[in-house]
Write a protein that holds these residues in place. Structure first.
Motif, PDB file in Angstrom:
ATOM      1  N   UNK A   2      51.745 -14.249  26.338  1.00  0.00           N
ATOM      2  CA  UNK A   2      52.962 -13.267  25.790  1.00  0.00           C
ATOM      3  C   UNK A   2      53.418 -13.345  24.353  1.00  0.00           C
ATOM      4  N   UNK A   3      53.388 -14.617  23.787  1.00  0.00           N
ATOM      5  CA  UNK A   3      53.808 -14.840  22.416  1.00  0.00           C
ATOM      6  C   UNK A   3      52.565 -14.279  21.389  1.00  0.00           C
ATOM      7  N   UNK A   4      51.432 -14.532  21.846  1.00  0.00           N
ATOM      8  CA  UNK A   4      50.196 -14.144  21.066  1.00  0.00           C
ATOM      9  C   UNK A   4      50.320 -12.417  21.157  1.00  0.00           C
ATOM     10  N   UNK A   5      50.335 -11.821  22.353  1.00  0.00           N
ATOM     11  CA  UNK A   5      50.491 -10.589  22.405  1.00  0.00           C
ATOM     12  C   UNK A   5      51.643  -9.750  21.478  1.00  0.00           C
ATOM     13  N   UNK A   6      52.662 -10.392  21.056  1.00  0.00           N
ATOM     14  CA  UNK A   6      53.824  -9.888  20.552  1.00  0.00           C
ATOM     15  C   UNK A   6      53.737 -10.423  18.920  1.00  0.00           C
ATOM     16  N   UNK A   7      52.541 -11.214  18.816  1.00  0.00           N
ATOM     17  CA  UNK A   7      52.437 -11.271  17.267  1.00  0.00           C
ATOM     18  C   UNK A   7      51.040 -10.692  16.742  1.00  0.00           C
ATOM     19  N   UNK A   8      49.936 -10.517  17.917  1.00  0.00           N
ATOM     20  CA  UNK A   8      48.956  -9.906  17.377  1.00  0.00           C
ATOM     21  C   UNK A   8      49.157  -8.266  16.942  1.00  0.00           C
ATOM     22  N   UNK A   9      49.950  -7.680  17.768  1.00  0.00           N
ATOM     23  CA  UNK A   9      50.097  -6.227  17.624  1.00  0.00           C
ATOM     24  C   UNK A   9      51.063  -6.176  16.044  1.00  0.00           C
ATOM     25  N   UNK A  10      51.869  -6.752  15.872  1.00  0.00           N
ATOM     26  CA  UNK A  10      52.720  -6.688  14.513  1.00  0.00           C
ATOM     27  C   UNK A  10      51.638  -7.160  13.435  1.00  0.00           C
ATOM     28  N   UNK A  11      50.874  -8.005  13.492  1.00  0.00           N
ATOM     29  CA  UNK A  11      49.888  -8.424  12.574  1.00  0.00           C
ATOM     30  C   UNK A  11      48.805  -7.109  12.332  1.00  0.00           C
ATOM     31  N   UNK A  12      48.326  -6.800  13.293  1.00  0.00           N
ATOM     32  CA  UNK A  12      47.519  -5.635  13.319  1.00  0.00           C
ATOM     33  C   UNK A  12      48.012  -4.364  12.554  1.00  0.00           C
ATOM     34  N   UNK A  13      49.305  -3.999  12.936  1.00  0.00           N
ATOM     35  CA  UNK A  13      50.021  -2.873  12.336  1.00  0.00           C
ATOM     36  C   UNK A  13      50.258  -3.268  11.000  1.00  0.00           C
ATOM     37  N   UNK A  14      50.692  -4.511  10.588  1.00  0.00           N
ATOM     38  CA  UNK A  14      50.768  -4.772   9.192  1.00  0.00           C
ATOM     39  C   UNK A  14      49.663  -4.758   8.247  1.00  0.00           C
ATOM     40  N   UNK A  15      48.362  -5.325   8.877  1.00  0.00           N
ATOM     41  CA  UNK A  15      47.154  -4.950   8.404  1.00  0.00           C
ATOM     42  C   UNK A  15      46.721  -3.473   7.989  1.00  0.00           C
ATOM     43  N   UNK A  16      47.014  -2.760   8.934  1.00  0.00           N
ATOM     44  CA  UNK A  16      46.764  -1.269   8.877  1.00  0.00           C
ATOM     45  C   UNK A  16      47.758  -0.618   7.769  1.00  0.00           C
ATOM     46  N   UNK A  17      48.930  -0.904   7.849  1.00  0.00           N
ATOM     47  CA  UNK A  17      49.806  -0.494   6.955  1.00  0.00           C
ATOM     48  C   UNK A  17      49.194  -0.733   5.567  1.00  0.00           C
ATOM     49  N   UNK A  18      49.119  -1.867   5.437  1.00  0.00           N
ATOM     50  CA  UNK A  18      48.521  -2.581   3.852  1.00  0.00           C
ATOM     51  C   UNK A  18      47.473  -1.703   3.404  1.00  0.00           C
ATOM     52  N   UNK A  19      46.488  -1.299   4.425  1.00  0.00           N
ATOM     53  CA  UNK A  19      45.402  -0.644   3.912  1.00  0.00           C
ATOM     54  C   UNK A  19      45.906   0.563   3.511  1.00  0.00           C
ATOM     55  N   UNK A  20      46.662   1.439   4.443  1.00  0.00           N
ATOM     56  CA  UNK A  20      47.134   2.783   4.198  1.00  0.00           C
ATOM     57  C   UNK A  20      47.796   2.932   2.809  1.00  0.00           C
ATOM     58  N   UNK A  21      48.795   1.969   2.728  1.00  0.00           N
ATOM     59  CA  UNK A  21      49.494   1.915   1.380  1.00  0.00           C
ATOM     60  C   UNK A  21      48.612   1.727   0.355  1.00  0.00           C
ATOM     61  N   UNK A  22      47.623   0.884   0.555  1.00  0.00           N
ATOM     62  CA  UNK A  22      46.683   0.633  -0.813  1.00  0.00           C
ATOM     63  C   UNK A  22      46.079   1.982  -1.073  1.00  0.00           C
TER      64      UNK A  22
END
Length: 413
Positions: free
Chosen positions: A166-186
Motif C-alpha cells: 500500500x505504501x509503495x502504491x501511494x508513492x509509485x503513482x505520485x512519482x510517476x505523475x511527477x515524472x510525467x509532469x516534468x517531461x510535459x513541463x520541459x
C-alpha cells in the motif's frame, strides 16, 4: 566542498556534448539530466527499503542501487554516438521497470514506471527520430499492460505485507505523475523558448526589412514575394550630398577611423531623414541620397527636402567642429518625375531612376562646397518659403546650360 561537488556534477552532465551543436547538444544534455533525476529517484526507494526491512528487501536494494549506477554510464555512451545513450536508457529502463514490477507485482503500482519512461522518449530521441520515439512509447505501453495483467502477486522470494504494498502504491503513482509532469513541463518550456526566439527573429527581420525598404514597399513585397515592384511618380524631389575633399581626408586616417566618422555623420543624416519624413535611398561611399514625395505622395516634398538640406549643412558643421576637421558638404537638389522600384532578390534594395535623379547628381558634382544648389524648377516651388542666391548659367555635362540657384535659408529668417 559543495561547490566542488556541484562542479563535478555539471561536468559529468555535459560530458561528451562538446562534439555536438544545436538541437543534438540540447537533447543529449537533457538525456544526461534525466539519468541524474532517475538516480535521485532511486535513492529514496533504497532508503525506504532499508528503513522498512533491510534483510527482507536486500535483493531489491542491491538491484535498484546497481541500476542507479548503471544509468550514470549514459554520458559515456553519448560521447561516442548521439543516440547511444538513448538506446542504452531505453533498454535499461525497460529492464528496470519490468524487474521491479515482477518483484513487487501490479499491487504496488510500480509498473506505472513504464508510462513515465514512455513520456521521456521524445526528449531522449528528439523529434527528428520520431520512429525511435514511437517504438519507445509502444514498448512502454506494452510493458505496462503486460505487467498489469501478469504480475498479480509479488515474487515468491519476497515476503511482503499488504501494508508495504500500500505504501509503495501511494508513492509509485505520485512519482510517476511527477515524472510525467516534468517531461510535459520541459516540452512546453522548450516550445516557449523556441517561440520567443522565433518572435525575436521575426521582429529583427521586420526591423531589418524596414531599414532596407520603405514601409509600403516592404508590405507589398511580403504580400507578393518575387513580384516586380516599380512605381512612377509624377513629381518627387531628389537630394544628393557629398563630403568635399573626403578622399584626401581618408588617406590621413586609419580605415577604422574613416568608417567610424562616416557612420557617425550618416547616422545623423538618417535621423534627419526620419525627422522630415523623407526616404533615404542609399549611400555611395561618402555620398548620401534622399528622396521626398515617394513612395507615398507628399504635397510638400520639396519643402521637406530643403529643410533637411539646411539641417545637413548645420549637422556637418557641428560634426566637423567636434572632430577638429574641415568638413563641408556639396548638395544638389532637383524636382521632377521619377521611377522607383526594388532591384534584386538576394539582396533587394529600393532605388530611383530617371532624368530627375541624374540632374540632382550632376548638381552635386558641379556644386560649390558648403552650398545647396537647386534648379529653377525646384526654386519655383520653394521661393515662397526660402531665400535664394542666383548662381547663373552653368554648363552641366549631359544637360547643357542650366540656370542654377543657391538655397540660402528660410524666408522668415
Amino acid at each position: 566542498m559543495w561547490d566542488a561537488v556541484l562542479s563535478r556534477l555539471l561536468a559529468w552532465v555535459s560530458f561528451g556534448t562538446d562534439k555536438f551543436q544545436g538541437p543534438a547538444k540540447r537533447r543529449i544534455l537533457m538525456t544526461n539530466i534525466l539519468v541524474m533525476l532517475v538516480t535521485a529517484l532511486c535513492v529514496p526507494h533504497i532508503l525506504f527499503f532499508l528503513a522498512y526491512d533491510a534483510s527482507a528487501l536486500r535483493i531489491p536494494i542491491i538491484f535498484v542501487a546497481l541500476v542507479a549506477i548503471a544509468f550514470q554510464l549514459t554520458p559515456l555512451l553519448n560521447s561516442f554516438w548521439p543516440y547511444g545513450g538513448g538506446f542504452y536508457n531505453l533498454v535499461l529502463w525497460l529492464g528496470f521497470a519490468g524487474t521491479v514490477s515482477w518483484m513487487f507485482s501490479a499491487q504496488s503500482a510500480i509498473h506505472f514506471y513504464f508510462l513515465a519512461g514512455a513520456t521521456t522518449a521524445i526528449a531522449i530521441f528528439g523529434v527528428r527520430q520520431n520512429m525511435l520515439s514511437i517504438i519507445s512509447i509502444g514498448l512502454g505501453l506494452f510493458g505496462f499492460i503486460y505487467a498489469d495483467r501478469t504480475f498479480a502477486e509479488p515474487a515468491d522470494f519476497l515476503n511482503l505485507s499488504d501494508n508495504f504494498l500500500s505504501i509503495l502504491y501511494f508513492t509509485s503513482i505520485p512519482t510517476t505523475l511527477l515524472a510525467i509532469f516534468c517531461m510535459v513541463f520541459y516540452g512546453f518550456k522548450q516550445a516557449s523558448i523556441a517561440e520567443a526566439a522565433l518572435q525575436r527573429e521575426y521582429e529583427y527581420s521586420e526591423a531589418l526589412l524596414a531599414n532596407m525598404l520603405p514601409g509600403p514597399i516592404a508590405s507589398q513585397l511580403k504580400r507578393n514575394p518575387g513580384q516586380t515592384i516599380a512605381d512612377s511618380h509624377e513629381e518627387a524631389t531628389i537630394l544628393f550630398a557629398d563630403i568635399v575633399g573626403f578622399t584626401p581626408l581618408a588617406s590621413h586616417h586609419s580605415p577604422d577611423t574613416v568608417v567610424k566618422m562616416l557612420n557617425n555623420l550618416f547616422t545623423r543624416f538618417d535621423d534627419l531623414a526620419n525627422k522630415h519624413g523623407l526616404e533615404k535611398i542609399k549611400t555611395l561611399g561618402d555620398a548620401f541620397m534622399v528622396a521626398g514625395g515617394m513612395p507615398d505622395p507628399q504635397p510638400d516634398h520639396a519643402v521637406r527636402v530643403a529643410n533637411m538640406a539646411l539641417d545637413m549643412v548645420s549637422a556637418t558643421q557641428s560634426f566637423a567642429s567636434e572632430m577638429g576637421e574641415n568638413l563641408q558638404l556639396r548638395i544638389g537638389i532637383h524636382t521632377g518625375p521619377v521611377v522607383a522600384g526594388v532591384i534584386g532578390t538576394k539582396k533587394p534594395f529600393y532605388d530611383v531612376w530617371g532624368d530627375t535623379v541624374n540632374t540632382a547628381a550632376r548638381l552635386e558634382t558641379y556644386g560649390t562646397k558648403g552650398k545647396i544648389q537647386v534648379t529653377s524648377e525646384t526654386k519655383r516651388i520653394l521661393e515662397d518659403h526660402f531665400d535664394f542666391e542666383e548662381r547663373g548659367k552653368v554648363q552641366i555635362k549631359g544637360k547643357g546650360d542650366l540656370n542654377l540657384w543657391y538655397l540660402e535659408g528660410h524666408r522668415n529668417a
